[in-house]
Write an enzyme that holds these catalytic residues in place. Structure first.
Site, mmCIF file in Angstrom:
data_model
loop_
_atom_site.group_PDB
_atom_site.id
_atom_site.type_symbol
_atom_site.label_atom_id
_atom_site.label_comp_id
_atom_site.label_asym_id
_atom_site.label_seq_id
_atom_site.Cartn_x
_atom_site.Cartn_y
_atom_site.Cartn_z
ATOM 1 N N LYS A 187 0.827 -1.192 -0.055
ATOM 2 C CA LYS A 187 -0.167 -0.079 -0.096
ATOM 3 C C LYS A 187 0.932 1.320 -0.173
ATOM 4 O O LYS A 187 0.684 2.317 -0.804
ATOM 5 C CB LYS A 187 -0.912 -0.143 1.164
ATOM 6 C CG LYS A 187 -1.928 -1.074 1.356
ATOM 7 C CD LYS A 187 -2.769 -1.144 2.378
ATOM 8 C CE LYS A 187 -2.255 -0.853 3.798
ATOM 9 N NZ LYS A 187 -1.646 -2.330 4.345
ATOM 10 N N ARG A 216 -9.315 1.048 9.250
ATOM 11 C CA ARG A 216 -8.899 -0.401 9.658
ATOM 12 C C ARG A 216 -10.010 -1.159 10.581
ATOM 13 O O ARG A 216 -9.603 -2.412 10.714
ATOM 14 C CB ARG A 216 -7.717 -0.297 10.529
ATOM 15 C CG ARG A 216 -6.351 -1.029 9.740
ATOM 16 C CD ARG A 216 -5.134 -0.543 10.888
ATOM 17 N NE ARG A 216 -4.208 -1.308 10.284
ATOM 18 C CZ ARG A 216 -2.897 -0.852 9.781
ATOM 19 N NH1 ARG A 216 -3.091 0.446 9.504
ATOM 20 N NH2 ARG A 216 -1.755 -1.722 9.754
ATOM 21 N N ARG A 264 12.069 -6.701 5.115
ATOM 22 C CA ARG A 264 11.792 -5.239 4.868
ATOM 23 C C ARG A 264 12.560 -4.367 5.615
ATOM 24 O O ARG A 264 12.664 -4.565 7.155
ATOM 25 C CB ARG A 264 10.400 -4.834 5.036
ATOM 26 C CG ARG A 264 9.999 -3.330 4.768
ATOM 27 C CD ARG A 264 8.659 -3.026 4.818
ATOM 28 N NE ARG A 264 7.860 -3.094 5.992
ATOM 29 C CZ ARG A 264 6.731 -2.585 6.241
ATOM 30 N NH1 ARG A 264 5.974 -2.276 4.898
ATOM 31 N NH2 ARG A 264 6.104 -2.679 7.258
ATOM 32 N N ARG A 302 11.922 -2.102 10.822
ATOM 33 C CA ARG A 302 10.808 -1.876 11.825
ATOM 34 C C ARG A 302 10.524 -2.588 13.174
ATOM 35 O O ARG A 302 10.761 -3.566 12.930
ATOM 36 C CB ARG A 302 9.214 -1.424 10.963
ATOM 37 C CG ARG A 302 8.948 -0.056 10.739
ATOM 38 C CD ARG A 302 7.974 -0.043 9.709
ATOM 39 N NE ARG A 302 6.721 -0.623 10.362
ATOM 40 C CZ ARG A 302 5.535 -0.427 9.429
ATOM 41 N NH1 ARG A 302 5.543 -0.157 8.404
ATOM 42 N NH2 ARG A 302 4.282 -0.996 10.243
ATOM 43 N N ARG A 339 -0.269 -9.299 13.494
ATOM 44 C CA ARG A 339 -0.709 -8.115 12.702
ATOM 45 C C ARG A 339 -1.562 -8.649 11.566
ATOM 46 O O ARG A 339 -2.829 -8.248 11.370
ATOM 47 C CB ARG A 339 0.343 -7.359 12.259
ATOM 48 C CG ARG A 339 1.011 -6.288 12.933
ATOM 49 C CD ARG A 339 2.453 -5.922 12.439
ATOM 50 N NE ARG A 339 2.603 -5.054 11.384
ATOM 51 C CZ ARG A 339 3.543 -4.836 10.510
ATOM 52 N NH1 ARG A 339 4.773 -5.561 10.659
ATOM 53 N NH2 ARG A 339 3.449 -4.105 9.669
HETATM 54 P P1 AMP Z 1 1.231 0.352 9.210
HETATM 55 O O1 AMP Z 1 2.307 1.329 9.038
HETATM 56 O O2 AMP Z 1 -0.026 1.017 8.571
HETATM 57 O O3 AMP Z 1 1.490 -0.997 9.088
HETATM 58 O O4 AMP Z 1 0.781 0.596 10.771
HETATM 59 C C1 AMP Z 1 1.518 0.129 11.945
HETATM 60 C C2 AMP Z 1 0.814 0.014 13.144
HETATM 61 O O5 AMP Z 1 0.158 1.427 13.761
HETATM 62 C C3 AMP Z 1 -0.319 -0.929 13.187
HETATM 63 O O6 AMP Z 1 0.078 -2.224 13.598
HETATM 64 C C4 AMP Z 1 -1.431 -0.375 14.162
HETATM 65 O O7 AMP Z 1 -0.743 -0.817 15.369
HETATM 66 C C5 AMP Z 1 -0.900 1.273 14.172
HETATM 67 N N1 AMP Z 1 -2.087 1.733 13.076
HETATM 68 C C6 AMP Z 1 -1.757 2.226 11.854
HETATM 69 N N2 AMP Z 1 -3.076 2.622 11.493
HETATM 70 C C7 AMP Z 1 -4.005 2.408 12.224
HETATM 71 C C8 AMP Z 1 -5.476 2.363 12.132
HETATM 72 N N3 AMP Z 1 -6.077 3.017 11.188
HETATM 73 N N4 AMP Z 1 -6.288 2.201 13.534
HETATM 74 C C9 AMP Z 1 -5.431 1.629 14.465
HETATM 75 N N5 AMP Z 1 -4.055 1.368 14.377
HETATM 76 C C10 AMP Z 1 -3.415 1.747 13.593
#
Ligand code: AMP
Length: 215
Positions: A13, A88, A127, A160, A171
């Site tokens: 994404k 989400r 990654r 990360r 996740r």
């Molecule tokens: P991402 O970079 O999108 O994989 O997000 C990393 C982490 O941030 C996720 O595993 C969640 O802990 C938190 N996070 C990101 N976006 C959201 C969201 N829309 N709702 C809740 N938690 C989020």
């Protein structure tokens, strides 16, 4: 153009959102990047979010909706935006619909990117990411810079915290349990498309481009 890039962690994404953002001149809004920035800056939000993110769980809908409302109200979103990592959950999707009415935004189009789970685990385990600007580096596609400094901003390239196998699996479980049904919400609203993300980056982009061109 108001887009949601939807899909499991690691489907691409962020990579695709950056390409759309560059070509169409609209901002990529990654809630994950916003939260990581808050953690780096040790803000109140960052302190609350850090442990939850390290476990691969979700931040509360109320916090996320406040964050997104504030961000999409800014002037750089006037001509459109790309949401990456939001909504989400169903309450987040419903909250976004409420914001559209409140802020008089046009309808969002949701584009899902798919990839097999084992491919995702493989991608996320190797990654690397810039700790400053969030650019992703995939050592399977191109060698990492020797000095491990980001080629865009000079920040340190690191893995990360949540890109370790246990957290990745959690996740993906959280995605299946809490996020996957958001797809049905946008299908029901007649605003859903899906592309196969298990292809070369530019091929995936071509499919997304075709969808956008026909909106
Ligand atoms: P991402 O970079 O999108 O994989 O997000 C990393 C982490 O941030 C996720 O595993 C969640 O802990 C938190 N996070 C990101 N976006 C959201 C969201 N829309 N709702 C809740 N938690 C989020």
């Amino acid at each position: 153009m108001h887009l949601i890039l939807f899909g499991a962690p690691g489907v691409g994404k962020g990579t695709q959102a950056k390409k759309i953002s560059e070509e169409f001149g609209i901002p990529q809004i990654s809630t994950g990047d916003m939260l990581r920035e808050a953690v780096r800056n040790k803000t109140e939000l960052g302190k609350q979010a850090e442990a939850i993110m390290a476990r691969g769980e979700l931040i509360s809908d109320r916090i996320m909706l406040n964050l997104i409302k504030d961000r999409i109200s800014r002037p750089d979103c006037a001509n459109g935006l790309i949401l990456d990592g939001f909504p989400r959950t169903i309450p987040q999707a419903e909250g976004l619909t409420g914001l559209m009415d409140e802020l008089s935004l046009p309808k969002f189009t949701c584009i899902e990117i798919t990839a097999p789970e084992e491919e995702i685990i493989q991608r996320l385990t190797i990654r690397m990411t810039c700790s400053r600007c969030g650019k992703d580096y995939n050592p399977a596609i191109a060698p990492l810079p020797k000095d491990m400094k980001c080629t865009v901003c000079g920040g340190d390239i690191i893995a990360r915290k949540d890109d370790n196998e246990d957290t990745i699996r959690n996740r993906l479980k959280v995605y299946q349990e809490q996020t996957a049904q958001v797809k049905d919400y946008y299908i029901a609203r007649g605003a859903f498309f899906s592309v196969n993300g298990n292809r070369e980056v530019n091929e995936v982009y071509r499919s997304i481009h075709d969808i956008i061109s026909n909106l």
